[in-house]
Design a protein around this motif. Structure first.
Motif, mmCIF file in Angstrom:
data_model
loop_
_atom_site.group_PDB
_atom_site.id
_atom_site.type_symbol
_atom_site.label_atom_id
_atom_site.label_comp_id
_atom_site.label_asym_id
_atom_site.label_seq_id
_atom_site.Cartn_x
_atom_site.Cartn_y
_atom_site.Cartn_z
ATOM 1 N N ALA A 51 4.105 49.879 -11.791
ATOM 2 C CA ALA A 51 4.102 49.313 -10.656
ATOM 3 C C ALA A 51 5.476 49.741 -10.244
ATOM 4 O O ALA A 51 5.673 49.891 -8.724
ATOM 5 N N GLU B 199 4.854 52.848 -8.038
ATOM 6 C CA GLU B 199 4.122 52.339 -7.020
ATOM 7 C C GLU B 199 5.296 51.833 -5.983
ATOM 8 O O GLU B 199 5.054 52.144 -4.777
ATOM 9 N N TYR B 200 5.998 51.083 -6.312
ATOM 10 C CA TYR B 200 7.212 50.638 -5.447
ATOM 11 C C TYR B 200 8.309 51.424 -5.229
ATOM 12 O O TYR B 200 9.276 51.127 -4.400
ATOM 13 N N TRP C 72 10.532 52.614 -7.261
ATOM 14 C CA TRP C 72 11.761 52.296 -8.052
ATOM 15 C C TRP C 72 12.136 53.370 -8.886
ATOM 16 O O TRP C 72 13.281 53.484 -9.193
ATOM 17 N N THR D 209 -2.916 45.489 -2.634
ATOM 18 C CA THR D 209 -2.099 44.441 -2.933
ATOM 19 C C THR D 209 -2.178 43.206 -2.555
ATOM 20 O O THR D 209 -3.148 42.806 -1.576
ATOM 21 N N GLY E 97 2.172 41.712 -1.753
ATOM 22 C CA GLY E 97 2.999 42.513 -2.048
ATOM 23 C C GLY E 97 2.917 42.958 -3.614
ATOM 24 O O GLY E 97 3.734 43.765 -4.017
ATOM 25 N N SER F 101 0.805 44.603 -6.413
ATOM 26 C CA SER F 101 -0.279 45.754 -6.766
ATOM 27 C C SER F 101 -1.033 45.124 -7.870
ATOM 28 O O SER F 101 -0.737 44.305 -8.704
ATOM 29 N N GLY G 28 1.085 45.645 -10.871
ATOM 30 C CA GLY G 28 1.956 44.373 -11.096
ATOM 31 C C GLY G 28 1.321 43.328 -11.809
ATOM 32 O O GLY G 28 1.781 42.440 -12.530
#
Length: 169
Positions: free
Chosen positions: A93, A96-97, A99, A139, A142, A144, A147
């Motif tokens: 996750a 994907e985001y 980070w 998603t 928000g 995924s 997540g």
């Protein structure tokens, strides 16, 4: 008063055992359903999240056949494997985001039938969809699929450990 504790401890153990089996089974069913029915093909890190759930099924199922302390250890082992999948989900996750950077390349699913010509195989390779690990294909609010796996796996593993702790008191 001791029989009430034994009853409560027994119910906690039964719930932990059921959760240790049903949680990875449900998450795997969801993953396979989203793939086969929803058309969301998994990337490499999606597959990584599935492996610990597959592995958790064995000790969780065996815990239904074993008695005593070994049963608790099997349930604990399944919970650890579920938590590993959740940790991989956190990492995925985060990729994907955006980070942090992922550690894998993109993957693709290619059908290279044995009877296909070289030209057909090349066309299949060039036309195959690429499943990127750094893009969430779906998603909800928000969050995924990676997540959701992190939330359910880590929450479920924590719940199982708490139930086992309650049993031990």
């Amino acid at each position: 008063m001791a029989p009430a504790r034994t009853g409560e401890a027994g119910r906690s153990l039964q719930l932990a055992r059921a959760l240790a089996l049903l949680l990875p089974a449900a998450l795997l069913a969801g993953a396979w359903g989203s793939q086969l029915i929803g058309g969301l093909h998994p990337c490499e890190m999606c597959h990584w999240q599935r492996w610990p759930h597959y592995a958790a099924l064995a000790p969780a199922a065996l815990a239904f056949a074993i008695q005593g302390r070994a049963r608790v250890l099997l349930i604990g082992a399944a919970a650890m494997l579920i938590a590993v999948s959740g940790a991989i989900g956190v990492f995925h996750a985060g990729v994907e985001y955006g980070w942090w950077q992922g550690i894998t390349g993109c993957t693709s699913t290619i059908d290279l039938s044995a009877g296909a010509s070289a030209e057909d195989r090349l066309r299949a390779i060039l036309n195959a969809p690429i499943n990127r690990c750094d893009r969430a294909p779906w998603t909800l609010a928000g969050v995924s699929l990676a997540g959701f796996n992190a939330i359910f796996s880590l929450g479920g593993a924590l719940t199982i450990f708490c139930l086992l702790t309650r049993r031990a008191r």
